[in-house]
Design an enzyme around this catalytic site. Structure first.
Site, PDB file in Angstrom:
ATOM      1  N   LYS A 211      26.212  31.361 -22.154  1.00 56.61           N
ATOM      2  CA  LYS A 211      26.259  29.972 -22.601  1.00 56.61           C
ATOM      3  C   LYS A 211      27.657  29.562 -23.046  1.00 56.61           C
ATOM      4  O   LYS A 211      28.490  30.394 -23.413  1.00 56.61           O
ATOM      5  CB  LYS A 211      25.223  29.747 -23.701  1.00 56.61           C
ATOM      6  CG  LYS A 211      23.805  29.805 -23.137  1.00 56.61           C
ATOM      7  CD  LYS A 211      22.741  29.469 -24.151  1.00 56.61           C
ATOM      8  CE  LYS A 211      21.357  29.461 -23.477  1.00 56.61           C
ATOM      9  NZ  LYS A 211      20.268  29.211 -24.431  1.00 56.61           N
ATOM     10  N   ARG A 247      16.855  37.061 -23.876  1.00 55.64           N
ATOM     11  CA  ARG A 247      16.841  36.597 -22.486  1.00 55.64           C
ATOM     12  C   ARG A 247      18.264  36.637 -21.946  1.00 55.64           C
ATOM     13  O   ARG A 247      19.149  35.944 -22.470  1.00 55.64           O
ATOM     14  CB  ARG A 247      16.264  35.172 -22.429  1.00 55.64           C
ATOM     15  CG  ARG A 247      16.131  34.577 -21.033  1.00 55.64           C
ATOM     16  CD  ARG A 247      15.527  33.175 -21.131  1.00 55.64           C
ATOM     17  NE  ARG A 247      15.332  32.576 -19.814  1.00 55.64           N
ATOM     18  CZ  ARG A 247      16.258  31.898 -19.159  1.00 55.64           C
ATOM     19  NH1 ARG A 247      17.468  31.719 -19.697  1.00 55.64           N
ATOM     20  NH2 ARG A 247      16.001  31.378 -17.970  1.00 55.64           N
TER      21      ARG A 247
END
Length: 283
Positions: A211, A247
């Site tokens: 991210k 995740r």
């Protein structure tokens, strides 16, 4: 000693993913990659047919299912534990029929008014992520006075609404939504205070993988795949905070960090490496 979190390997069956640029858009490539993720240590494969990167538009339910159903069918047939990343109730129902164990909805059931009622009637767990609106406009929703308290309160309300709708509390998994409707400083603040989300009484999913907020740790021109080492470190921090599952895209690096963390926590030397079983374990 806290248990090591499970690893959820990300499988984007999309042509426009921010993280892998459509590398696994073809069914055969997606299946092969899922098998590689399991061999590297993934406990669950999270299959998604619609990108949720900032600014992304929606795809039709028909297109989403065209992309993912053949992959899901093959993976479940091989005994691999599968989660499906979807905001569509119809896709949740179709994949649950194939044997999917988890519906991972980044909208927490808010994007599709039928999602919560549909999931309540299915034999699946449900991930409710903190969500303030679709990816196309979520950056404009990143306004907070106290981001940790507000995300916690909004997730607490969402969990209560899901329970009222009929989803059993023990089936709900919460996700604080790192990077969604949050600027980098917001995401770091939530990450620092992850342990607070244990008070919601649900299992916690943490997704830091590749991210944008990790870019502050790297060179200015570093791409998503160059964020994997930072992902592994932040996943280990999530383990320390009690996360049930992390995740990630690059399973191998996170498995290495989590195995080291587990060895330190247990005060036992790590066992020789072995690939984890791809077969479904009792919930």
């Amino acid at each position: 000693m806290a248990d090591s979190p499970l690893i959820m390997g990300v499988l984007n069956v999309t042509p426009d993913s921010f993280s892998d640029g459509g590398d696994f858009a073809r069914t055969e490539a997606a299946i092969a990659h899922a098998v590689e993720l399991v061999a590297a240590g993934a406990d669950i494969i999270d299959v998604g047919g619609e990108t949720t990167k900032p600014g992304a538009g929606r795809v039709s339910v028909e297109e989403e299912q065209r992309r993912i159903l053949p992959v899901v069918r093959e993976l479940v047939g091989r005994g691999i534990r599968v989660s499906v990343d979807t905001m569509n109730a119809a896709t949740a129902a179709a994949t649950a029929e194939l044997g999917v164990e988890i519906i991972n909805d980044v909208s927490g059931g808010l994007a599709d008014p039928n999602m919560a009622r549909t999931v309540a009637d299915l034999d699946v767990d449900f991930v409710a992520m903190h969500w303030r609106g679709p990816s196309s406009g979520m950056d404009g929703q990143a306004v907070y006075s106290d981001v940790v308290s507000e995300v916690h309160a909004e997730l607490e309300l969402r969990v209560a609404e899901l329970i009222v709708t009929g989803i059993a509390p023990e089936r709900i998994i919460v996700d604080p939504g790192l990077g969604f409707a949050k600027r980098a400083e917001h995401t770091w603040e939530v990450l620092v205070h992850l342990r607070r989300f244990q008070s919601l009484g649900s299992r916690v999913l943490v997704g830091t993988s590749r991210k944008r907020f990790l870019s502050s740790l790297l060179e200015a021109d570093a791409g998503p795949k160059q964020r994997d080492r930072a992902t592994a470190v932040t996943s280990a921090l999530a383990a320390e905070a009690g996360a049930w599952v992390v995740r990630v895209h690059d399973v191998a690096s996170t498995r290495l960090l989590l195995d080291a963390w587990t060895a330190i926590e247990s005060e036992q030397p790590p066992m020789p490496h072995r690939a984890r079983s791809s077969f479904r374990q009792p919930r």
